[in-house]
Motif scaffolding. Sequence first.
Motif, PDB file in Angstrom:
ATOM      1  N   LEU A 108      -9.834   8.086   1.996  1.00  0.00           N
ATOM      2  CA  LEU A 108      -8.792   7.067   1.899  1.00  0.00           C
ATOM      3  C   LEU A 108      -9.345   5.671   2.147  1.00  0.00           C
ATOM      4  O   LEU A 108      -8.915   4.712   1.489  1.00  0.00           O
ATOM      5  N   ASN A 109     -10.290   5.528   3.088  1.00  0.00           N
ATOM      6  CA  ASN A 109     -10.918   4.212   3.260  1.00  0.00           C
ATOM      7  C   ASN A 109     -11.625   3.766   1.990  1.00  0.00           C
ATOM      8  O   ASN A 109     -11.557   2.602   1.590  1.00  0.00           O
ATOM      9  N   GLN A 110     -12.315   4.697   1.338  1.00  0.00           N
ATOM     10  CA  GLN A 110     -13.037   4.372   0.111  1.00  0.00           C
ATOM     11  C   GLN A 110     -12.065   3.976  -0.996  1.00  0.00           C
ATOM     12  O   GLN A 110     -12.279   2.988  -1.706  1.00  0.00           O
ATOM     13  N   LEU A 111     -10.992   4.716  -1.161  1.00  0.00           N
ATOM     14  CA  LEU A 111     -10.033   4.412  -2.221  1.00  0.00           C
ATOM     15  C   LEU A 111      -9.326   3.084  -1.972  1.00  0.00           C
ATOM     16  O   LEU A 111      -9.085   2.314  -2.910  1.00  0.00           O
ATOM     17  N   PHE A 112      -8.980   2.784  -0.720  1.00  0.00           N
ATOM     18  CA  PHE A 112      -8.338   1.505  -0.418  1.00  0.00           C
ATOM     19  C   PHE A 112      -9.320   0.344  -0.598  1.00  0.00           C
ATOM     20  O   PHE A 112      -8.923  -0.745  -1.012  1.00  0.00           O
ATOM     21  N   ALA A 113     -10.590   0.565  -0.285  1.00  0.00           N
ATOM     22  CA  ALA A 113     -11.583  -0.501  -0.456  1.00  0.00           C
ATOM     23  C   ALA A 113     -11.769  -0.851  -1.930  1.00  0.00           C
ATOM     24  O   ALA A 113     -12.044  -2.000  -2.273  1.00  0.00           O
TER      25      ALA A 113
END
Length: 370
Positions: A108-113
């Motif tokens: 989720l951090n990767q997708l939001f970034a």
Amino acid sequence: MIASCVGFVLIGALQALYGPAIPAFRREFGLSPSAAGMGLSAHFAGGFAGVLLFDRLYGRIGNRRLLGCSYLLMAVGAAGFALAPDWPSALAMALLAGLGFGGLDYGLNQLFAIGFGHRSTAMLNVLNAHFGVGAMLGPAVVGVIGADRYPAVFLGFALVTLPLLLCLRGVRDRSPKPGDAVGESGVLGRSLGSVLAVFVVLYVLHVGIEAGVGGWEPTHLESVGYGAGFAATATSVYWLMMTVGRFLVVPIALRFSAQAIITVSCAGMTGCLLLATVPGLAPYAYAGVGLFIAPIFPTGLPWLNRAVPQARRAGATVIAASVAGGVVAGPALGKAIEWSGTRAVPLLLSGVSALCLAATLWLIRATRSS
């Protein structure tokens, strides 16, 4: 997006459930402080493996499948932890739940970034603020239901996780490749490895503090005369302040640099941990720690991406390092407590916080040109 924020509420709650339940673990299984701390460490060990595994799989299989597997692993692990007949089985289930935790943390951090462009810094703080919402609710639920009924809490957590599987249709199965940092040349030459290594140290240490306070604040407060219910509630306030801090930093980040925010955070965190050595001030000082530590994780990621845009896996490296900080924190702090007593918890953590401040100041000098 809403379902992803709910997912972060759940992973925050899962991490925070272990600390208030430590007294019940010790009574039920006859554990020492360091052995009881292994529950949280097993969770973080699984999280560390989950980050590395999902980084390897990222881009090879669909995002929906990755996130779905993470939710399932977390639910099955939490249910197994609740029903485990002995401590080794409970540790194995905590490891499994941690594997799902790591997959969601990284995924989720990767997708939001990637998914929000120039708003990604603000959205990462919003996403991670919901982690604090869950971390606040977890100890509060344990405080209301009672630590001795922790199996019911973990089972309830597992059941609440499963409906999020229905919300994954809103996630694009393939992600666009993240663009280069705009207008940033990053750190060049041989200093690249050193800068990345110090970022790793910063993330290991600050998450060690985060997990250490969340895991051992109830025990420390009880040792200086507070009741178990008050100690659990005070731990919820600590996580509440972490949530508030991440929401507050969204507008602040528009006016101040990531470097300035993290420097103030580390200095304030160190001061509050020193104040926590005073019994009358300890609950309020721990709340201050939560406020100051809040922006470090999400605000450090954009700084890292600007400083070392050449390192494709830099984000995965520091996220894995942050999980490693939780792995080390449990047994290390538990062993230090056996030597020095539970009253020394804030003093031990303040020393680690001072190292975070030193690492931040070094990074400011090393990345000034970028």
